[in-house]
Scaffold this active site. Structure first.
Site, PDB file in Angstrom:
ATOM      1  N   LYS A  29      38.749  44.930  42.172  1.00 33.04           N
ATOM      2  CA  LYS A  29      38.775  45.962  43.221  1.00 33.04           C
ATOM      3  C   LYS A  29      37.513  46.837  43.294  1.00 33.04           C
ATOM      4  O   LYS A  29      37.212  47.381  44.345  1.00 33.04           O
ATOM      5  CB  LYS A  29      39.992  46.864  43.033  1.00 33.04           C
ATOM      6  CG  LYS A  29      41.296  46.159  43.340  1.00 33.04           C
ATOM      7  CD  LYS A  29      42.454  47.104  43.239  1.00 33.04           C
ATOM      8  CE  LYS A  29      43.751  46.346  43.399  1.00 33.04           C
ATOM      9  NZ  LYS A  29      44.913  47.219  43.362  1.00 33.04           N
ATOM     10  N   ASP A  76      46.162  51.082  48.805  1.00 33.68           N
ATOM     11  CA  ASP A  76      47.036  51.334  47.648  1.00 33.68           C
ATOM     12  C   ASP A  76      47.555  52.768  47.608  1.00 33.68           C
ATOM     13  O   ASP A  76      48.748  53.007  47.425  1.00 33.68           O
ATOM     14  CB  ASP A  76      46.276  51.087  46.337  1.00 33.68           C
ATOM     15  CG  ASP A  76      46.169  49.614  45.988  1.00 33.68           C
ATOM     16  OD1 ASP A  76      47.017  48.830  46.445  1.00 33.68           O
ATOM     17  OD2 ASP A  76      45.235  49.276  45.247  1.00 33.68           O
TER      18      ASP A  76
END
Ligand code: NAP
Length: 290
Positions: free
Chosen positions: A79, A115
């Site tokens: 990420k 997220d």
């Protein structure tokens, strides 16, 4: 959910190609969830798991363009690193310093982070509608932690304590965002007092994730009675931390809601239409019964 004009959707072929890149990737439920969503929306396409080792990440991102993918999710451990290979980073993702969703718009790759917003929405809907003034302890300081902590700072919490195995990451994160909220970083060894005074305890580490389902991110005796305990892990749905906390009278919150909401926001970036959230949640739940 973010609204996107249908006209923004650009596909390189008839079918919409989507996927998730991670290492490991074998246990991901994202393909089941997104393929159910595509079917429900009547969109021809496919979402596939892509096992990408760190040394292959740059080529894998280039392959999105070569193969004509509309977009991908990226998960552990990519990420942060993936940001080096994109054309644009959305402002929110840039602040977080992590990307979990990539959109391919006519060969231009843009990274987003869904997220944090997905997590906070789920936490408020499922267990804790009001986060203002709360004493929040976050275990972990990785990509997912940065996303959710950034989103939590917008809720005016009283205090956010970040605890991490690599203490320097927790301390540096607390310093970096000290203007956004009252934040402090701790090593695991120093964390007992912070955990003891928590209103909300959030595990963002991978400790307790399948297949290591018996593991706890903090000793059982540290968890206070009657607080809110949240775990980002969704495989298993009830982690050992949540079992222990439920026995102590805590309100527990698993990672499924975050998983579905982060996926819903991502799908909306790719398709431009509202995600079928209930169908996505049901598809993941059914997959656990197989
Ligand atoms: P990441 O960037 O690799 O970060 C992992 C974090 O876990 C780091 O803080 C790391 O500490 C810590 N950690 C790993 N192993 C540990 C151990 N044995 N003991 C103590 N700490 C340990 O990963 P991520 O992307 O943030 O993901 C973290 C977790 O969140 C995973 O379980 C993932 O499945 C879950 N997640 C769930 C969702 C959802 O939708 N529900 C979304 C994203 C992530 P160090 O810094 O010391 O290495």
């Amino acid at each position: 959910m973010k609204s996107i004009q249908q006209s923004e959707v650009r596909m390189t072929s008839g079918a919409m190609l989507l996927g998730v890149m991670g290492d490991p990737i074998i246990h991901t439920k994202s393909p089941i969830m997104h393929n159910a969503a595509l079917k429900s929306l009547g969109i021809e396409g496919n979402y596939v798991p892509l096992h990408i080792k760190p040394e292959g990440l740059e080529k894998a991102i280039q392959a999105i363009l070569t193969l004509g993918f509309r977009g991908v999710n990226v998960t552990i451990p990519h990420k942060v690193e993936v940001m080096n290979y994109l054309d644009h980073i959305d402002e929110g993702a840039a602040k977080v310093g992590a990307v979990n969703t990539i959109v391919n718009n006519n060969g231009v790759l843009t990274g987003y982070n869904t997220d944090g917003i997905g997590y906070v929405r789920s936490l408020k809907e499922e267990v804790c509608p009001e986060l203002r003034g709360k004493n929040i302890v976050v275990l972990g300081a990785g990509g997912a932690a940065r996303g959710i902590i950034h989103a939590l700072t917008a809720e005016q919490p009283g205090q956010i304590s970040v605890v991490n195995r690599t203490a320097s990451k927790a301390i540096e994160l607390a310093q970096e965002w000290s203007s956004l909220a009252n934040m402090q970083g701790f090593s695991q060894a120093e964390a007992q007092a912070a955990v003891h005074s928590a209103d909300i305890l959030i595990n963002t580490t991978s400790v307790g994730m399948h297949p290591n389902i018996g593991q706890l991110p903090v000793p059982e005796e540290w968890v206070p009675e009657g607080i809110v305990v949240s775990d980002l892990i969704y495989n298993p749905l009830m982690t050992e931390l949540l079992h222990v906390s439920a026995r102590k009278g805590c309100s527990t919150h698993g990672g499924l809601g975050m998983f579905v909401n982060q996926g819903a926001y991502a799908l909306e970036y790719w398709t431009g239409v509202a995600a079928p959230v209930a169908e996505m949640r049901e598809a993941v739940l059914q997959s656990f019964k197989l």
